[in-house]
Design a protein around this motif. Structure first.
Motif: not given
Length: 168
Positions: A96, A114, A112, A55
């Protein structure tokens, strides 16, 4: 009439993750009002240790000790792609967002990410070697208990003064 001031309260969402430090950098502030700041990308590990997923976090460094450590890493390792920096960190207020890769080309793609704030660094390993551990650093940062030499003479009683004189 008395005036009381209240400190504003905040809700701070935090999470602790492990992963890799990437793209450590100093970002130039825009204009005169925004100063330069530290930022990095952090690839957090998720899932099975056999086949972890990553992530990606784009983080602004906010914690005082975290700033000190990131500055130190930038000085020592720069933008070395050969150096693997692994660690455990605390991230706050993440959300996000997106960015456009290959902007203006036929391969343009929306990606995308974070975003959040790097609040605290718990551990860092550089190429598998321990670089920083908050638990051991905290115990080293603590000052030893005050001795009688640190106490003002008016704070000691006569028996302490007498015993110090006899010991000398």
């Amino acid at each position: 009439m008395t005036q009381t001031t209240t400190t504003p309260s905040y809700f701070d969402m935090t999470t602790r993750v492990v992963g890799y430090f990437n793209r450590l950098r100093v970002v130039q502030g825009k204009g005169k009002k925004q100063p330069d700041y530290l930022a990095l990308d952090f690839s957090a590990l998720n899932g099975s240790s056999d086949e972890p997923e990553y992530r990606r976090f784009n983080l602004t460094v906010k914690g005082a000790k975290a700033k000190e450590l990131v500055e130190q890493l930038i000085k020592e390792f720069g933008d070395s792609k050969d150096t693997k920096i692994f660690g455990s960190v605390e991230i706050g207020d993440f959300y996000a967002d997106y960015w456009i890769a290959n902007k203006g080309t036929p391969e343009e793609e929306i990606k995308s990410v974070l975003k959040g704030r790097l609040l605290k660094v718990h551990t860092i390993k550089v190429d598998g070697q321990q670089y920083y551990d908050a638990k051991t650093a905290d115990s080293q940062d603590k000052t030893p208990a005050a001795s009688t030499e640190d106490v003002k003479p008016s704070e000691t009683d006569e028996t302490d003064s007498a015993s110090q004189t006899e010991a000398a």
